[in-house]
Design a protein around this motif. Structure first.
Motif, short mmCIF file in Angstrom:
data_model
loop_
_atom_site.label_atom_id
_atom_site.label_comp_id
_atom_site.label_asym_id
_atom_site.label_seq_id
_atom_site.Cartn_x
_atom_site.Cartn_y
_atom_site.Cartn_z
N LYS A 27 41.89 -8.04 -18.49
CA LYS A 27 43.31 -8.38 -18.58
C LYS A 27 43.65 -9.54 -17.64
O LYS A 27 44.49 -10.39 -17.97
CB LYS A 27 44.18 -7.16 -18.28
CG LYS A 27 44.17 -6.13 -19.40
CD LYS A 27 44.94 -4.87 -19.02
CE LYS A 27 44.65 -3.77 -20.02
NZ LYS A 27 45.18 -2.46 -19.54
N ILE A 28 43.00 -9.58 -16.50
CA ILE A 28 43.25 -10.70 -15.57
C ILE A 28 42.66 -11.99 -16.15
O ILE A 28 43.30 -13.04 -16.13
CB ILE A 28 42.68 -10.39 -14.18
CG1 ILE A 28 43.46 -9.22 -13.54
CG2 ILE A 28 42.73 -11.63 -13.27
CD1 ILE A 28 42.84 -8.68 -12.27
N LEU A 70 47.40 -9.75 -17.00
CA LEU A 70 47.76 -9.28 -15.66
C LEU A 70 47.47 -10.41 -14.69
O LEU A 70 46.59 -11.23 -14.93
CB LEU A 70 46.87 -8.10 -15.25
CG LEU A 70 47.15 -6.71 -15.80
CD1 LEU A 70 46.07 -5.75 -15.31
CD2 LEU A 70 48.53 -6.21 -15.35
N THR A 71 48.20 -10.44 -13.59
CA THR A 71 47.88 -11.43 -12.55
C THR A 71 47.14 -10.74 -11.41
O THR A 71 47.44 -9.60 -11.05
CB THR A 71 49.14 -12.12 -12.01
OG1 THR A 71 50.15 -11.13 -11.85
CG2 THR A 71 49.63 -13.21 -12.92
N ALA A 72 46.19 -11.46 -10.86
CA ALA A 72 45.42 -10.93 -9.73
C ALA A 72 46.24 -11.07 -8.45
O ALA A 72 47.14 -11.91 -8.36
CB ALA A 72 44.11 -11.70 -9.61
N ASP A 73 45.93 -10.23 -7.46
CA ASP A 73 46.57 -10.36 -6.15
C ASP A 73 45.94 -11.52 -5.37
O ASP A 73 46.60 -12.21 -4.61
CB ASP A 73 46.41 -9.06 -5.34
CG ASP A 73 47.04 -7.88 -6.06
OD1 ASP A 73 48.02 -8.09 -6.80
OD2 ASP A 73 46.53 -6.75 -5.90
N ILE A 109 40.59 -5.80 -26.06
CA ILE A 109 40.80 -4.99 -24.86
C ILE A 109 41.48 -3.68 -25.25
O ILE A 109 42.53 -3.68 -25.88
CB ILE A 109 41.67 -5.73 -23.82
CG1 ILE A 109 41.07 -7.11 -23.48
CG2 ILE A 109 41.80 -4.89 -22.54
CD1 ILE A 109 41.90 -7.92 -22.50
N GLU A 110 40.84 -2.58 -24.88
CA GLU A 110 41.35 -1.25 -25.19
C GLU A 110 41.70 -1.14 -26.67
O GLU A 110 40.93 -1.58 -27.52
CB GLU A 110 42.50 -0.90 -24.24
CG GLU A 110 41.98 -0.79 -22.81
CD GLU A 110 43.05 -0.56 -21.78
OE1 GLU A 110 44.22 -0.80 -22.05
OE2 GLU A 110 42.67 -0.13 -20.66
N ASN A 111 42.84 -0.58 -27.02
CA ASN A 111 43.17 -0.40 -28.43
C ASN A 111 44.03 -1.55 -28.90
O ASN A 111 45.19 -1.65 -28.52
CB ASN A 111 43.94 0.91 -28.63
CG ASN A 111 43.18 2.08 -28.05
OD1 ASN A 111 42.01 2.26 -28.35
ND2 ASN A 111 43.82 2.84 -27.20
#
Ligand SMILES: Nc1ncnc2c1ncn2[C@@H]1O[C@H](COP(=O)(O)OP(=O)(O)O)[C@@H](O)[C@H]1O
Ligand SMILES: [Mg+2]
Length: 199
Positions: free
Chosen positions: A45-46, A51-54, A70-72
């Motif tokens: 996801k990143i 998603l964004t990484a820290d 990714i996933e479903n």
């Protein structure tokens, strides 16, 4: 080329990825193993920007196109398979009907089916998910548990497809809790305690 440097990600105060680095070249097939909850889907996801990484960076070539399962995967549930794939490909102006028909046929799915995908089995949906990740000639391909629900012949077709993508110099990263037998990986890694190590 995909280059990941020192990625870290926590949810609330629970670290999932602590220091993930990876370099993937064209033509490389990479496996990432890891137990449920180890962070494989989070990493994908990143990479795709969901998603964004820290901390850390994800870099790829400017002309790379990233494809991912990714996933479903979500579909237009009441539309047929061709309408779904056409819709997804047209979002990027990369609809190639011949390529999609060939991929569906390879996986024993009928391109002319009028059945809504809501009626598809887990394995059939999974195959549509694999196809959408590669149908636009994507150059960096992320496949999360791709063989989940696939029957033996479909797994065989999946292995053939991975070989073709390698010959086409695509970069493919497969994440799954176990290895897909019959695939010859260039890098075999395991995600554990938030880091990637050689398996
Ligand atoms: N959006 C989220 N919010 C909170 N926790 C999450 C979220 N997504 C994943 N997690 C947690 O992060 C960990 C890694 O999840 P995931 O990346 O899905 O692992 P894997 O794909 O290897 O099974 C799990 O403990 C999961 O519960
Ligand atoms: Mg997962």
């Amino acid at each position: 080329m995909l280059k990941i440097n020192h990625l870290a990600k926590a949810f609330k105060h629970t670290p999932v990825l602590t220091d993930v680095s990876l370099q993937a070249e064209p033509g490389e097939l990479i496996h990432i193993a890891g137990e449920n909850g180890s962070g494989k889907s989070t990493l994908f996801k990143i990479i795709t920007g969901l998603l964004t990484a820290d901390h850390g960076t994800v870099k790829h070539d400017p002309d790379d196109v990233i494809g991912a399962l990714i996933e479903n995967p979500g579909f237009l549930e009441f539309e047929n398979v061709m309408t779904n794939l056409r819709f997804l490909a047209e979002l990027n102006h990369r609809f190639d009907a011949d390529r999609i028909k060939a991929l569906l046929t390879q996986f024993h799915l009928d391109p002319a089916s009028r059945q809504p995908v809501s009626k598809y089995s887990v394995g059939m949906r999974q195959k549509v998910g694999i196809i959408q990740a590669i149908m636009e000639n994507q150059t960096v391909i992320l496949l999360d548990e791709p063989t989940r629900g696939l029957d033996p012949d479909s797994i065989h077709q999946f292995i053939n497809l991975m070989t073709t993508l390698k010959h086409e110099q695509k970069t493919v990263i497969v994440a799954s809790h176990d290895h897909v037998a019959g695939l010859d990986y260039d890098q075999s890694l395991v995600l554990k305690d938030g880091q990637l190590a050689n398996a």
